[in-house]
Design an enzyme around this catalytic site. Sequence first.
Site: not given
Length: 372
Positions: A184, A210, A305
């Site tokens: 991310s 992400h 996540d």
Amino acid sequence: MTNKTVIVATSNATQRIQISELVERILGFQVIGCTGDLMNTYNLVESRVPNAVLISDSLANLEEFEVMRALFSTLDVRWLVLTAPNKAHRSTSSTNVGSDLFSVPGNATATVIEGQLRSLTRSGPCRHPPANQSASAKERTDARLAMQQSKMPICAPKTHKHKVASSKTSRASQSEPIILIGASTGGVDALLKVLSCFPSNCPPTMIVQHTGLGFGASLAGLLNRQCAPSVKLAQEPTPLKRGNVIIGAGNKAHLVLETGSILSATLQHGDQVTGHLPSVDMLFESSVQLAPRISAAILTGMGRDGAKGLLKLRQAGAVTFAQDEASSVVYGMPRAAVEIGAAQSTLPIDQIGPALLKGPKWHSVQHRKVLS
């Protein structure tokens, strides 16, 4: 003497005026534009190519900014992030020699801001990809159009650099190792470091990064130019092959591993999982059935996540890694994985690529080292 050009980007209209007036009073500097959002900042930077951009922390913290900054890296544009009082931007470091990204408190004095501006525009060139692999103006325009049309299906970028397929490129066999990666915030630079050591015939690799809608194709193109394997944006069911890296980024669906008679990377529509779409957890959990063949890593990023999915992979026999805190831009996702015991090893970013390539052999080597 030619003035150095500056763009001011902040959604706060009052701050925009104040910073613009401050820069205009600095000898040798000129404000050539002001913007209040990332889309217009992208357009203005592309058309005017300033020496520096003063950008608010709220805009620089958007997922799209990281990819945007990477696309403009070859133009040697420097970024000065205006942060909350007494705070540094999360992606900057005083030890990051050659960086194009610096920060200064938004309430800093005129003297401090002037000093930072002069320092960052006086320093040598920041680190760039090789010139023959840089993002073209057309590719940056494609990214801009994708941002504007982010509600439409995102198409893969056109190939600008022909890659000769390896003679060993083939569909994944029943025993072929598979590499999975989740990232991310800070993930673009981390992925470049990891994939830079992958050979052109690397094990089939799937990545979830992400980022905002509209930047997936640009990110895939950036990684494809920089790395030996072929990097493609996930769009439709794609058989896993050696030398192929499939990335889920900016998609409106989850990237998952389909474990039928032919292993395929495919997109699965649905709601957010662990707060994200696509989700690292979804990728990892879809691959549990093949865990003994998998090496997986969670890289820098905010949130949790991927932690639960990585734990399931480890429990099923996969080799699992997490990026260490020292080399992470944001030690959120890796920390979550470490805290629940999902990562067998925590490594600095420059060691994760080689470890993933070795797969199960990596832990065998480490065990022998301990015994010796």
